[in-house]
Design a protein around this motif. Structure first.
Motif, short mmCIF file in Angstrom:
data_model
loop_
_atom_site.label_atom_id
_atom_site.label_comp_id
_atom_site.label_asym_id
_atom_site.label_seq_id
_atom_site.Cartn_x
_atom_site.Cartn_y
_atom_site.Cartn_z
N SER A 5 62.19 65.20 -109.95
CA SER A 5 62.55 65.01 -108.43
C SER A 5 62.79 64.00 -108.03
N LEU A 6 61.85 62.76 -108.46
CA LEU A 6 61.91 61.39 -108.42
C LEU A 6 63.57 60.95 -108.75
N ASP A 82 73.80 68.99 -94.37
CA ASP A 82 73.65 68.60 -95.86
C ASP A 82 73.34 67.11 -95.98
N TRP A 83 73.85 66.57 -94.82
CA TRP A 83 73.42 64.84 -95.11
C TRP A 83 72.20 64.64 -94.57
N CYS A 84 71.48 65.21 -93.63
CA CYS A 84 70.18 64.96 -93.29
C CYS A 84 69.29 65.51 -94.55
N VAL A 88 66.21 66.53 -99.98
CA VAL A 88 65.57 67.84 -100.20
C VAL A 88 66.37 68.59 -101.09
N ASP A 89 67.97 68.52 -101.08
CA ASP A 89 68.77 69.26 -101.94
C ASP A 89 68.69 68.36 -103.39
N GLY A 212 61.62 72.76 -102.56
CA GLY A 212 62.08 71.43 -101.82
C GLY A 212 61.41 71.38 -100.58
N ASP A 213 61.37 72.38 -99.93
CA ASP A 213 60.63 72.43 -98.42
C ASP A 213 59.19 71.91 -98.55
N ARG A 214 58.40 72.55 -99.70
CA ARG A 214 57.03 72.40 -100.06
C ARG A 214 56.81 70.85 -100.24
#
Length: 312
Positions: A5-6, A82-84, A88-89, A212-214
């Protein structure tokens, strides 16, 4: 946060430092997600039908409103989101246009801003009601995704705002544009009920971003309640407004329309049983089956309202 993820987030950050690269045309199309244009276009057409005014009397406004509701406003909201959500994506879906680098630099932001301006320009052609609704829709899109407001963080306000903008606002706009004035209260009430029910649909849509939300602090209902409880809440939220619509149509002497919506609701109950057997795995399936019954009921209700003389 896991190492991969990093790494993904670092890749997103690095892609912002190459603003002179051009985005891939196919990636730009994916960025505005044409598959998401259908719900607001459909809701706009429900508004047109419910207005009681013949669409052929002003077909240019009908077509213009469809373009505004789908490709422009909805497409803009997808680009802004998608930009913001690019970090997360990078966790959930690193293959998407921005985290993958296929839409590099700040192209995603510029696309969203240009489309916001385009939406306001087109909305101005739809008269005061159409323009007012467009202004609300553009502001809502940014309020949902962008800091410091970022209503997406809330499992209550986020899906509620999206449901309103996908179903209620386009319905109201279609009715107002055709009637050249405020829709009648029955139209407003039914559109609001279907917008409320869409909260459940949007909750199911949040299942795909669960991990991703978590990790990024987005408190969607699947995160805060868990997949099983969130799915049950979504089912109730989708069901109760439709029961209210059925009751209203019976009260307005539209029994056959009420019966048709009742039959479509029974179809949703069948799909809900399958959904609840595996909420996380079955949520995409439900979006292609149960939601179809839901939006079909919207058009049935629109024809019922048309028979009552939709504009007031």
């Amino acid at each position: 946060m896991e190492l991969y993820s990093l790494i993904d987030i670092m890749d997103v950050s690095k892609s912002l430092h190459f603003p002179h690269r051009l985005p891939e045309p196919r990636a730009l199309l994916i960025l505005v997600k044409p598959i998401t244009w259908f719900p607001p276009i459909w809701a706009y057409l429900c508004g047109v039908v419910s207005s009681g005014v013949s669409p052929w009397s002003n077909w240019g406004m009908v077509v213009l409103g469809m373009v505004l509701a789908g490709p422009v406003v909805c497409g803009m909201s997808q680009a802004a989101n998608d930009w913001c959500d690019r970090h997360v994506d990078a966790i959930n879906e690193p293959h998407r246009p921005i985290p993958s680098g296929r839409v590099p630099g700040r192209w995603g932001l510029w696309v969203a801003l240009v489309m916001s301006a385009l939406a306001l320009g087109i909305g101005a052609l739809l008269g005061p009601w159409g323009f007012g609704a467009t202004v609300f829709g553009v502001l809502a899109a940014w309020a949902y995704s962008a800091e410091p407001v970022r209503l997406k963080r809330s499992g209550i306000w986020g899906p509620g705002l999206v449901g309103l903008c996908y179903e209620g606002l386009p319905w109201f706009t279609g009715a107002a544009v055709l009637a050249a004035g405020a829709p009648s209260w029955p139209v407003i009430i039914v559109a609001s009920l279907y917008a409320l029910g869409a909260h459940g649909i949007m909750t199911l849509n949040d299942f795909k971003a669960l991990e991703g939300d978590r990790q990024t602090g987005v408190n969607s209902l699947p995160v805060t309640l868990g997949p099983e409880r969130a799915a049950r809440v979504a089912c109730w939220v989708m069901t109760l407004p439709q029961l209210a619509v059925i009751a209203l149509l019976l009260g307005w002497d539209r029994p056959w329309h009420a019966l048709a919506i009742g039959a479509l609701l029974i179809g949703q109950f069948w799909a809900m049983r399958i959904l609840l057997s595996d909420p996380k795995g079955r949520a995409p399936w439900y979006n292609g089956t149960g939601v179809l019954f839901y939006v079909s009921g919207m058009m049935v209700a629109a024809f019922a309202l048309r028979m009552t003389g939709g504009s007031g």
